[in-house]
Design an enzyme around this catalytic site. Structure first.
Site, PDB file in Angstrom:
ATOM      1  N   GLY A  41       0.936  -1.453   0.026  1.00  0.00           N
ATOM      2  CA  GLY A  41       0.013  -0.041  -0.194  1.00  0.00           C
ATOM      3  C   GLY A  41       0.868   1.386  -0.008  1.00  0.00           C
ATOM      4  N   ALA A  42       2.061   1.194  -0.552  1.00  0.00           N
ATOM      5  CA  ALA A  42       2.907   2.256  -0.514  1.00  0.00           C
ATOM      6  C   ALA A  42       2.725   3.421  -1.341  1.00  0.00           C
ATOM      7  CB  ALA A  42       4.365   1.620  -1.201  1.00  0.00           C
ATOM      8  N   GLY A  44      -0.657   4.570  -1.168  1.00  0.00           N
ATOM      9  CA  GLY A  44      -1.735   4.899  -0.321  1.00  0.00           C
ATOM     10  C   GLY A  44      -1.790   6.142   0.646  1.00  0.00           C
ATOM     11  N   ASP A  45      -2.915   6.420   1.198  1.00  0.00           N
ATOM     12  CA  ASP A  45      -3.120   7.722   2.046  1.00  0.00           C
ATOM     13  C   ASP A  45      -1.958   7.663   3.249  1.00  0.00           C
ATOM     14  OD1 ASP A  45      -4.547  10.131   1.958  1.00  0.00           O
ATOM     15  OD2 ASP A  45      -5.155   9.333   3.988  1.00  0.00           O
ATOM     16  N   HIS A 264      -7.816   3.601  19.809  1.00  0.00           N
ATOM     17  CA  HIS A 264      -7.152   4.620  20.607  1.00  0.00           C
ATOM     18  C   HIS A 264      -7.500   4.736  22.122  1.00  0.00           C
ATOM     19  CE1 HIS A 264      -5.775   4.544  16.569  1.00  0.00           C
ATOM     20  NE2 HIS A 264      -6.562   5.510  16.143  1.00  0.00           N
TER      21      HIS A 264
END
Ligand code: BG6
Length: 515
Positions: A41-42, A44-45, A264
């Protein structure tokens, strides 16, 4: 630090030399073997916003070992185009300037292979890069891919024999309920040991999150009162002003609870609530966090408010009848000796009145009878210790003091700290920078375990099985009107009645005899 006066300030020449040596020791970071980082996914966002600028920053700060980066994604591009994408991303999203020389050194280590080339070609590319790095080289696979693709990538890594000597960083969500989390963990454990897996939760990489541990355990002041005898309730509040933007495909299936709370906010809760670990090391901290999750009582749907901002269903990619929540507020409780009866209120949402990330500890109020009615005792709520998880890592302790003049009239005052006012403000690492390095060092302290995630899904089950209906809220507000009832007779700290103090961005050197 030994010697010096009572503030630890070295006074003699010998003490000064010793102080310098200790300072050096404290900053020495563990040397790492060479690493090949393979980013799935290099383009990607997340890769553009955080991972690639973060790696450049680590390289500039000399925190990277000898390394190379192999990017892969569905884009049919070559090395040069990939480097252009990385250059643009570092310029747009990087937090620091970089020179031509830095860029030349960094970019010559970047190569790319499209997914369409297949597993064998990927394996050949990895072998080639590893040869360049030498026989000591380790692999770090960063799975910056949608959850649905993560299991396929892991299978492919196993088929291509790319799991040996490898660590794997995974992005949330780690399942969508207990069953799917167990299934995902089984898939992972079939080809990787838990030791090799790093489930990232970037909130724990924030400097301010780690400051919770420092503040609690490095001071004699706070820990003795860190319990149900002295603390009335706790809020963990993370409102965001952003909407869902272009992330509807992800967000529609996720919603605020799975995106933020089970990840989180719960991780932060564990840092706030855990018992002192036997050492400040990965295993003892992981054990204490897990004990917190085991004491967490199952969530009650009637103590949860779900909301959706007005206009959400008009966002591109959102179903007109969507009942995905963009807001959630809930009460939860820990059934253990330290926290029994102390409510923890958690809230987060998109398109809210302000962006903030605060933890607020409300202390029990003292008996008030001796103060005259006009003194305003208690009028401004309890004393609070407030942490701001923002980069400036602010902490504030508020208390009542006497207003100068005749009579006894009380006012709320506060003592505040901000990293911005120290000489260290430029040293902070962004969460992803810190966590990527920790994964290379094999340090699991700030990552989530399979056990934690499964327990959290178990606690969430009653809510997931019977979610309350979503209530609309206007963008720019603080959520549906029902949220006041959830916390009554207390109230939400945000929006703050008093603002944080602004700090000048100039270095402030502590005078040697400061108190
Ligand atoms: C991400 C969530 O994990 O955290 C986002 O997917 C959210 O929806 C973001 O906006 C918040 O992170 P930060 O560091 O900007 O507070």
């Amino acid at each position: 630090m030994t010697g010096g006066n009572h503030d630890g300030v070295p006074t003699t020449h010998r003490e000064k030399l010793q102080h310098q040596a200790e300072e050096m020791d404290a900053r020495v970071v563990q040397p790492l073997p060479p690493y090949l980082i393979v980013i799935f996914g290099a383009t990607g966002d997340l890769a553009k916003r955080k991972l690639l600028p973060g790696m450049l920053r680590l390289f500039q700060s000399e925190l990277m070992p000898e390394f190379r980066v192999l990017g892969t994604s569905i884009e049919e591009i070559g090395n040069e185009e990939f480097r252009e994408i990385v250059h643009e991303a570092c310029g747009e999203f990087g937090r620091h300037e970089f020179s031509e020389e830095d860029w030349a050194e960094f970019s010559r280590r970047m190569v790319y292979i499209p997914v369409s080339a297949g597993p064998e070609a990927l394996k050949a590319a990895v072998d080639h890069e590893v040869d360049l790095l030498g026989s000591e080289a380790h692999l770090l696979h960063y799975l910056s891919v949608p959850p649905s693709a993560a299991a396929d990538v892991v299978h492919m890594l196993a088929d291509a024999h790319l799991t040996e000597n490898a660590r794997v960083i995974m992005e949330k969500p780690f399942g969508t309920d207990l069953k799917s989390a167990q299934k995902l963990n089984d898939t992972l454990h079939a080809v990787l040991s838990e030791e090799q897996i790093f489930r990232i939760d970037h909130f724990l990489g924030k400097e301010a999150a780690q400051n919770i541990l420092a503040l609690r355990f490095a001071n004699g002041l706070f820990e003795p009162i860190w319990n149900r005898d002295h603390i009335d309730h706790i809020q963990i509040d993370v409102p965001e002003t952003l909407g869902v933007g272009s992330r509807a495909a992800f967000y529609e299936k996720t919603g605020a609870f799975r995106d933020m709370v089970i990840t989180h906010l719960m991780q932060i809760l564990a840092f706030v609530a855990m018992e002192p670990p036997t050492a400040l090391a990965s295993l003892p901290i992981t054990e204490e966090k897990n004990k917190v999750f085991r004491s967490l009582l199952p969530l009650k749907p009637e103590e949860v408010v779900r909301g959706q901002y007005e206009g959400y269903t008009d966002e591109p990619g959102v179903a007109p009848s969507s009942s995905t929540e963009t807001f959630v507020a809930l009460k939860c409780e820990l059934d253990n000796w330290r926290w029994s009866g102390v409510p923890f209120y958690l809230r987060t949402g998109k398109r809210m009145g302000e962006g903030a990330r605060i933890i607020s500890i409300a202390f029990r109020e003292p008996p008030q009878a001796m103060f005259p009615a006009h003194s305003r005792i208690g009028r401004y709520g309890p004393d609070h210790l407030t942490f701001d998880l923002d980069e400036s890592s602010r902490v504030s302790l508020s208390f009542y003091g006497k207003r100068p003049g005749m009579g006894m009239v009380l006012e709320k005052a506060s003592m505040q700290f901000s990293l911005e006012e120290t000489d260290y403000r430029d040293d902070t690492l962004e969460a992803y920078e810190r966590l990527i390095r920790d994964a290379m060092a094999g340090d699991h302290t700030l990552f989530t375990s399979a056990r934690d995630m499964e327990r959290l899904w178990e606690v969430a089950a009653p809510l997931l099985e019977d979610p309350p209906a979503v209530k609309p809220y206007p963008p720019g507000s603080w959520g549906p009107t029902k949220i006041g009832g959830l916390i009554a007779p207390d109230s939400w700290r945000l929006p703050f009645a008093r603002r944080w103090r602004e700090h000048p961005k100039v270095p402030v050197a502590a005078p040697a005899d400061s108190v």
